[in-house]
Design a protein around this motif. Structure first.
Motif, PDB file in Angstrom:
ATOM      1  N   HIS A 131      26.480  27.003  42.681  1.00 38.43           N
ATOM      2  CA  HIS A 131      27.038  28.168  42.021  1.00 38.43           C
ATOM      3  C   HIS A 131      28.134  28.746  42.885  1.00 38.43           C
ATOM      4  CE1 HIS A 131      23.625  29.505  44.513  1.00 38.43           C
ATOM      5  NE2 HIS A 131      24.224  30.677  44.641  1.00 38.43           N
ATOM      6  N   TYR A 132      28.696  29.819  42.429  1.00 40.77           N
ATOM      7  CA  TYR A 132      29.811  30.435  43.121  1.00 40.77           C
ATOM      8  C   TYR A 132      29.475  31.890  43.402  1.00 40.77           C
ATOM      9  CZ  TYR A 132      32.770  26.443  41.976  1.00 40.77           C
ATOM     10  OH  TYR A 132      33.319  25.184  41.880  1.00 40.77           O
ATOM     11  N   GLU A 133      30.055  32.343  44.524  1.00 40.38           N
ATOM     12  CA  GLU A 133      29.945  33.777  44.780  1.00 40.38           C
ATOM     13  C   GLU A 133      31.258  34.418  44.356  1.00 40.38           C
ATOM     14  OE1 GLU A 133      29.030  34.914  48.796  1.00 40.38           O
ATOM     15  OE2 GLU A 133      29.256  37.050  48.387  1.00 40.38           O
ATOM     16  N   ALA A 134      31.106  35.469  43.524  1.00 39.53           N
ATOM     17  CA  ALA A 134      32.300  36.168  43.066  1.00 39.53           C
ATOM     18  C   ALA A 134      32.751  37.144  44.129  1.00 39.53           C
ATOM     19  CB  ALA A 134      31.986  36.907  41.776  1.00 39.53           C
ATOM     20  N   LEU A 135      33.997  37.037  44.555  1.00 34.28           N
ATOM     21  CA  LEU A 135      34.529  37.891  45.622  1.00 34.28           C
ATOM     22  C   LEU A 135      35.685  38.691  45.063  1.00 34.28           C
ATOM     23  CD1 LEU A 135      34.505  35.201  48.442  1.00 34.28           C
ATOM     24  CD2 LEU A 135      32.819  37.013  48.035  1.00 34.28           C
ATOM     25  N   LEU A 136      35.668  39.959  45.388  1.00 35.88           N
ATOM     26  CA  LEU A 136      36.646  40.885  44.838  1.00 35.88           C
ATOM     27  C   LEU A 136      37.959  40.795  45.596  1.00 35.88           C
ATOM     28  CD1 LEU A 136      37.000  43.133  42.715  1.00 35.88           C
ATOM     29  CD2 LEU A 136      36.298  44.772  44.478  1.00 35.88           C
ATOM     30  N   ARG A 137      39.059  40.799  44.887  1.00 34.59           N
ATOM     31  CA  ARG A 137      40.384  40.828  45.488  1.00 34.59           C
ATOM     32  C   ARG A 137      41.208  41.877  44.801  1.00 34.59           C
ATOM     33  NH1 ARG A 137      37.862  38.301  48.461  1.00 34.59           N
ATOM     34  NH2 ARG A 137      38.150  36.134  49.216  1.00 34.59           N
ATOM     35  N   LEU A 138      42.091  42.483  45.581  1.00 34.68           N
ATOM     36  CA  LEU A 138      42.993  43.503  45.040  1.00 34.68           C
ATOM     37  C   LEU A 138      44.420  43.002  45.163  1.00 34.68           C
ATOM     38  CD1 LEU A 138      43.602  46.344  43.971  1.00 34.68           C
ATOM     39  CD2 LEU A 138      43.612  47.150  46.343  1.00 34.68           C
ATOM     40  N   LYS A 139      45.084  43.055  44.030  1.00 38.34           N
ATOM     41  CA  LYS A 139      46.488  42.633  44.011  1.00 38.34           C
ATOM     42  C   LYS A 139      47.343  43.772  44.517  1.00 38.34           C
ATOM     43  CE  LYS A 139      46.364  41.209  39.679  1.00 38.34           C
ATOM     44  NZ  LYS A 139      46.747  40.645  38.347  1.00 38.34           N
ATOM     45  N   THR A 140      48.061  43.523  45.556  1.00 39.98           N
ATOM     46  CA  THR A 140      48.977  44.539  46.084  1.00 39.98           C
ATOM     47  C   THR A 140      50.361  43.938  46.183  1.00 39.98           C
ATOM     48  OG1 THR A 140      48.671  43.933  48.404  1.00 39.98           O
ATOM     49  CG2 THR A 140      47.091  45.521  47.428  1.00 39.98           C
ATOM     50  N   SER A 141      51.275  44.769  46.588  1.00 37.66           N
ATOM     51  CA  SER A 141      52.645  44.272  46.750  1.00 37.66           C
ATOM     52  C   SER A 141      52.733  43.252  47.871  1.00 37.66           C
ATOM     53  CB  SER A 141      53.586  45.451  47.021  1.00 37.66           C
ATOM     54  OG  SER A 141      53.151  46.172  48.172  1.00 37.66           O
ATOM     55  N   ARG A 142      51.737  43.290  48.730  1.00 39.04           N
ATOM     56  CA  ARG A 142      51.741  42.352  49.856  1.00 39.04           C
ATOM     57  C   ARG A 142      50.883  41.124  49.552  1.00 39.04           C
ATOM     58  NH1 ARG A 142      50.843  47.290  52.314  1.00 39.04           N
ATOM     59  NH2 ARG A 142      48.665  46.767  52.716  1.00 39.04           N
ATOM     60  N   GLY A 143      50.413  41.070  48.344  1.00 43.57           N
ATOM     61  CA  GLY A 143      49.560  39.955  47.977  1.00 43.57           C
ATOM     62  C   GLY A 143      48.122  40.397  47.768  1.00 43.57           C
ATOM     63  N   LEU A 144      47.263  39.432  47.765  1.00 45.96           N
ATOM     64  CA  LEU A 144      45.854  39.748  47.546  1.00 45.96           C
ATOM     65  C   LEU A 144      45.219  40.248  48.834  1.00 45.96           C
ATOM     66  CD1 LEU A 144      44.692  36.727  45.324  1.00 45.96           C
ATOM     67  CD2 LEU A 144      45.263  39.051  44.596  1.00 45.96           C
ATOM     68  N   VAL A 145      44.426  41.286  48.728  1.00 48.12           N
ATOM     69  CA  VAL A 145      43.702  41.786  49.898  1.00 48.12           C
ATOM     70  C   VAL A 145      42.224  41.753  49.588  1.00 48.12           C
ATOM     71  CG1 VAL A 145      45.566  43.222  50.736  1.00 48.12           C
ATOM     72  CG2 VAL A 145      43.924  44.163  49.119  1.00 48.12           C
ATOM     73  N   GLY A 146      41.429  41.515  50.656  1.00 48.07           N
ATOM     74  CA  GLY A 146      39.996  41.417  50.496  1.00 48.07           C
ATOM     75  C   GLY A 146      39.342  42.766  50.536  1.00 48.07           C
ATOM     76  N   PRO A 147      38.071  42.815  50.180  1.00 47.70           N
ATOM     77  CA  PRO A 147      37.358  44.092  50.094  1.00 47.70           C
ATOM     78  C   PRO A 147      37.221  44.778  51.445  1.00 47.70           C
ATOM     79  CG  PRO A 147      35.857  42.250  49.801  1.00 47.70           C
ATOM     80  CD  PRO A 147      37.214  41.681  49.797  1.00 47.70           C
ATOM     81  N   GLN A 148      37.232  44.032  52.544  1.00 50.60           N
ATOM     82  CA  GLN A 148      37.057  44.704  53.828  1.00 50.60           C
ATOM     83  C   GLN A 148      38.194  45.685  54.071  1.00 50.60           C
ATOM     84  OE1 GLN A 148      37.534  41.537  53.350  1.00 50.60           O
ATOM     85  NE2 GLN A 148      39.352  40.843  54.487  1.00 50.60           N
ATOM     86  N   THR A 149      39.319  45.459  53.409  1.00 52.49           N
ATOM     87  CA  THR A 149      40.470  46.349  53.598  1.00 52.49           C
ATOM     88  C   THR A 149      40.297  47.660  52.864  1.00 52.49           C
ATOM     89  OG1 THR A 149      41.864  44.392  53.753  1.00 52.49           O
ATOM     90  CG2 THR A 149      42.974  46.505  53.392  1.00 52.49           C
ATOM     91  N   PHE A 150      39.788  47.593  51.665  1.00 48.27           N
ATOM     92  CA  PHE A 150      39.773  48.807  50.844  1.00 48.27           C
ATOM     93  C   PHE A 150      38.372  49.361  50.604  1.00 48.27           C
ATOM     94  CE2 PHE A 150      38.233  46.473  47.246  1.00 48.27           C
ATOM     95  CZ  PHE A 150      38.821  45.232  47.311  1.00 48.27           C
TER      96      PHE A 150
END
Lengths: 336, 704
Positions: free
Chosen positions: B484-503
């Motif tokens: 199976h897969y683990e769903a990981l959240l990403r945020l689209k920003t002007s600098r690209g995708l950022v991971g949840p640890q950032t936000f």
């Protein structure tokens, strides 16, 4: 003519007799106040016969009869009445198988006289026996009176005046009487007219040709009469018409005087019928006259002098007619 | 509402329609029956009268035996004229030829046809009998018929009147002819049908009138029900302060009573939900959500009125230590104590909320700076006055307070909170158990601005759907297949995708975690539905925050989403921290049970970093243990890690749990995991997170 004189005399004597009877001089029969009252015995009136010299020999008399209720009683009375010294009787039932044989054997007997009780018996006597005939209980007698034959008869009905007078006495409200006869019996009309005139009653009569016409004429007569005099004219009557006529009469308050007590149960008020004894006496008288060579002096029909009246209590009650408790009585009138 | 009602049928119309249909059907059947029987009734009646007429005519004396009686013919004509239903009377001679015929107008010029030999025979046989007539419908069925009979005269034979009652008395019958009466009862039938028609018209008119009147009456009768429509609509729209009209009808009274009870229950529920939404279940203080609303209003009020209020951010000192030392129940008790103290320390019109964890926010309304300081110190003192004893230790309740002022609408709620938070951090940094005011210095402001920037970005991302999920595969070690897969959240920003640890820190700080959880769960389920075609057996793991189960309707919302997207519950696995699983066991167990009823699976994430007591494993209602990455990174080099991993594997197996190893970055590590009986592996060696999952077989990479 002779008959009429006798009738006139009877009309004078008759009320006296009647009064005596009412006063209790005569014995009245008692009967139950029911339709078709029972027949009681009637004391016999003393014979009123003129003395007749005893015949030199016994005359053979054949009594022919039809074996039916209306005739056998007459035969019985006749056989009792006719003296054995004078008559040797042979009684023949015309319906019996051996009647022809008996009659053939009788035909040879000299001086044979025939007494026919009923029309069939009279016909047979006429056709098979060429002997003088005395008939009784024959209403349609006309065919029997053949020219050249010594045939005499007894009226089938009691005198009309006797009937009417008793009727009037029983039911004083009767003032208009109707009569329907067939053409062969129109001779009864004058007799009836005389009877009603003496009783101060008006008569309306019609002549009918059939039972249907009789019924039709009666329904037209009914509003104009209080009572109907129903004669045993079988040419213009049938069982159906008789029932219908009597039923209509009761429902319209018309009193009907019939000739036979058997019709009381069909709705007639009263019956005025001859007594077997009187028939026998009258036949006896005629026979004696014929034996005494007085045939030509005899009228074609000798009248009866007695009648028995019977009342239908229910009809009487419905019409408001009172009657003696006995429900029947005998009326006698003199004839000679 | 009006559009919806326009497409709906009217109950009144339905009732009336049914009533009219039934009545109409009964009427039609009755009329048909009446019509059908009328003919028979009339015919039977006239047959009876015809029999009477036959007797009458015979008794009147047919022309046969009244030939010399003129009056008799007139009588017959009068008789015929008296009865309109008699068409003609015809007399026939015995040979069947017509003798004469009359109708209402007298003798008929056109004579009828002679009788047939069969009819002559039939009629002749009836002479002297009873009934002596024939009745036939031989002219026009059901409307006209012919009554015919013989005419005869009868007499006794042989002086039979002397023996009239005897069966020997013979009679002689002479047939004179026949009579036929043609009877037409169509007049009656026509009249009857006309009356029937008029009655039908009257009946229809009555039905129509009754329909109109009935509609009005029904409408009036159902008006009490109609009056319920408006309040019910309001209820449906969420309004609970509706009033149901009083009614005097028994039936509607029961309905109104039931609706009233329902409304009361809804109001109570609303109040309860409102209370739940606005109050923290543990401390009874207002929630962060309510705090935000309150601050929004206070900011507007201060700006409008020129007043000054302050926000105090209160953070309990050493709470984590106490919580970790004495356990969660002790921590909860401490929080309740702190809440009580805070309530009693402030004024009645001040607002106290639990911000989260051991953080509290107090809104002091309409205060000056000195007053705020004084009140804050009072809070400190109040807290300090409480000693808490637990497990033989006595703890002093202390806190650090940061204060931010509300003077205008320059700063929003979250900025104000951030300011207060920063001030609180300053207080902690300066030794704790003290009060500090927010000072707009460079670093604090910069940090605050960063946090606020993230807060706004996240809100925008949520509104504009700028989040997305990437999927990292998990390998089933034994079979070598991607399980199976683990769903990981990403945020689209002007600098690209950022991971949840950032936000995520900002998400947590500004109370957006619940929204993030909701977004992640919904989009994971949506992805399962989306990929069902290409990967029908796809399963996903979804991370949940500690706040996820604070929403008591979380499991219910998951059920709704599964149903909405047509996804089976067993396709999804929720990963919760060990801290959440153990710390909030009472509340989470109920929700976990509901999720498991849906078929969902549960995994404890970062296992091994929290409570090292394996006794919890027996109580954890989960399916997987995800071994924290810190034990896996150095697995090939650390015997301690190897031992720990092996132990975790064995204990998990004994507890009937499967194990997942995170951060697998080499083949050697994978081999060791296989050796230790670990079930699944996840990490860069297995595969990086990708935008779209696919069912693939893992290919062993060259050994590293």
């Amino acid at each position: 003519m002779t008959c009429k004189l006798q009738l006139r005399r009877a009309t004078v004597v008759l009320p006296v007799i009647l009064l005596c009877a009412i006063a209790g001089c005569g014995r009245r029969r008692t009967a139950a106040a029911a339709p078709a009252a029972t027949i009681e015995t009637t004391p016999r009136a003393p014979d009123a016969r003129p003395d007749i010299p005893p015949p030199t020999r016994r005359r053979e008399v054949a009594i022919l009869f039809k074996n039916a209720a209306g005739y056998t009683e007459v035969v019985a009375q006749l056989t009792k009445l006719l003296p054995v010294e004078t008559y040797r009787l042979t009684v023949v039932d015309v319906d019996a198988e051996n009647s022809r044989t008996i009659l053939d054997s009788l035909q040879a007997k000299p001086g044979l006289l025939a007494v026919a009780i009923s029309l069939p018996a009279a016909r047979i006597a006429r056709d098979q026996l060429n002997v003088p005939i005395v008939f009784a209980q024959v209403f349609n007698y006309q065919e029997l009176l053949v020219n050249g034959r010594a045939v005499r008869g007894v009226t089938a009905m009691p005198p009309l005046d006797l009937q009417l007078q008793d009727w009037k006495k029983l039911d004083p409200k009767v003032r208009r009487v109707g009569l329907i006869v067939s053409q062969p019996h129109v001779d009864l009309i004058p007799e009836a007219e005389r009877a009603v005139n003496e009783a101060a009653i008006s008569l309306k009569y019609e002549i009918s040709d059939s039972d249907r016409q009789t019924l039709y004429l009666f329904k037209r007569l009914a509003p104009q009469i209080d009572g109907l005099w129903l004669l045993p004219d079988d040419r213009i009557l049938s069982p159906t018409v008789l029932r219908e006529l009597l039923s209509y009469a009761v429902s319209h308050g018309v009193r009907v005087c019939v000739f036979s007590d058997e019709l009381l149960q069909w709705g007639a008020l009263m019956s005025a019928s001859p007594t077997p004894e009187d028939i026998a006496r009258t036949v006896h008288r005629v026979l004696d006259d014929m034996i005494a060579d007085r045939t030509n002096a005899l009228p074609p029909l000798s009248s009866l002098s007695e009648l028995v009246v019977r009342i239908n209590g229910q009809v009487a009650g419905r019409l408001g007619v009172s009657f003696p408790p006995s429900g029947s009585w005998v009326v006698r009138g003199e004839r000679r | 509402m009006s559009t919806r009602n326009a497409n709906r049928r009217s109950l009144i119309t339905d009732i009336l329609t049914v009533q009219l249909v039934i009545t109409g059907a009964i009427t039609v059947i009755a009329l048909a029956g009446l019509t059908w029987t009328s003919g028979a009734v009339v015919q039977n009646n006239l047959a009876y009268w015809a029999e009477q007429w036959a007797g009458e005519l015979n008794e009147l004396g047919a022309p046969f035996y009244l030939q010399n009686h003129d009056g008799a013919v007139l009588d017959v004509e009068r008789f015929v004229a008296k009865y309109p239903e008699i068409l003609t009377v015809t007399w026939y001679r015995p040979d069947g030829s017509v003798f004469t015929s009359i109708d209402k107008n007298g003798p008929v010029a056109t004579l009828a046809s002679p009788l047939s030999p069969d009819t002559i025979g039939e009629l002749s046989a009836k002479a002297g009998l009873t009934p002596a007539y024939l009745l036939r419908e031989d002219i026009e069925r059901n409307r006209r018929f012919r009554l015919s009979g013989p005419i005869w005269i009868e007499s006794f034979e042989n002086d039979g009147l002397f023996d009239v009652n005897s069966h020997h008395a013979k009679t002689k019958i002479q047939l004179l002819g026949f009579v036929a009466v043609d009877i037409d009862f169509s007049t009656y039938q026509t009249a009857f049908l006309r009356r029937l028609g008029l009655s039908s018209v009257a009946l229809m008119a009555l039905l129509f009138t009754s329909g109109i009147v009935g509609r009005s009456l029904l409408k009036r009768a159902l008006q009490p029900l109609s009056e319920l429509q408006e309040p019910l609509s309001q209820m449906a729209q969420g309004t609970t302060d509706v009033i149901f009209p009083a009614t005097q009808h028994k039936e509607t009274h029961a309905i109104v009573t039931a609706l009233g009870d329902t409304l009361s229950a809804l109001q109570k529920r609303e109040q309860h939900l409102l209370h739940i939404a606005n109050h923290d279940s543990l401390t009874g203080l207002y929630t962060r959500h309510r705090l935000v609303s309150e601050l929004d209003a206070e900011i507007v009020s201060c700006a409008a009125n020129g007043t000054r209020s302050v926000v105090c951010f209160v953070d309990l000192d050493q709470f984590k230590y106490i919580n970790d030392t004495c356990g969660h129940p002790a921590g909860d008790q401490l929080l309740r104590l702190a809440a009580n103290q805070l309530r009693s320390a402030v004024r009645n019109h001040d607002f106290v909320a639990r911000f989260g964890g051991d953080e509290f926010v107090i809104l002091l309304r309409n205060v000056s700076r000195p007053q705020a300081r004084a009140l804050a110190r009072q809070v400190l003192d109040q807290m300090r006055s409480v000693s808490y004893a637990e497990q033989g230790q006595v703890f002093q309740l202390q806190c650090s307070i940061g204060i931010a002022a509300i003077t205008s609408s320059r700063f929003g709620t979250h900025e104000i909170i951030a300011q207060a938070d920063i001030a609180c951090q300053t207080a902690k940094a300066n030794g704790r158990n003290r009060v500090e005011f927010y000072n707009v210095s460079g670093k604090q402001s910069e940090r605050m601005m960063q946090d606020v920037h993230w807060m706004r970005s996240i809100r925008l991302a949520l509104e504009n759907n700028q989040f997305l999920l990437h999927y990292q595969p998990l390998l089933h070690i034994a079979s070598g297949t991607i399980s199976h897969y683990e769903a990981l959240l990403r945020l689209k920003t002007s600098r690209g995708l950022v991971g949840p640890q950032t936000f995520l820190p900002a998400v947590a700080r500004f109370g957006l975690m619940t929204e993030i959880d909701r977004w992640v769960v919904e989009h994971a389920i949506r992805a399962l539905a989306q990929f069902s075609g290409s990967a029908p057996t796809l399963r996903l793991s979804v991370n949940l925050s500690t706040l996820a189960f604070e929403n008591e309707f979380f499991a219910t919302s998951v059920r709704s989403l599964l149903k909405e997207y047509g996804v089976s519950g067993d396709q999804i696995c929720f990963e919760i921290t060990e801290h959440l699983a153990v710390r909030f066991a009472v509340t989470t167990n109920k929700q976990i049970a509901m999720l498991r009823d849906l078929g969902c699976r549960l995994a404890v994430d970062d296992f091994g970093t929290g409570y090292s007591s394996f006794s919890y494993l027996k109580r954890l209602p989960v399916d997987y243990l995800k071994i924290d990455g810190s034990f896996i990174r150095e697995l090939t080099r650390s015997r301690v890690d190897q031992t720990l991993v092996r132990m975790i594997g064995e204990v998990a197996k004994a507890a009937d749990l499967e194990t997942v190893a995170e951060y697998v970055e080499s083949a050697a590590a994978l081999r060791l995991l296989a050796k230790y009986g670990i079930d699944y592996a996840q990490g860069f060696y297995i595969g990086r997170a990708v935008a779209q999952p696919a069912e693939t077989v893992f290919e062993v990479q060259p050994s590293t």
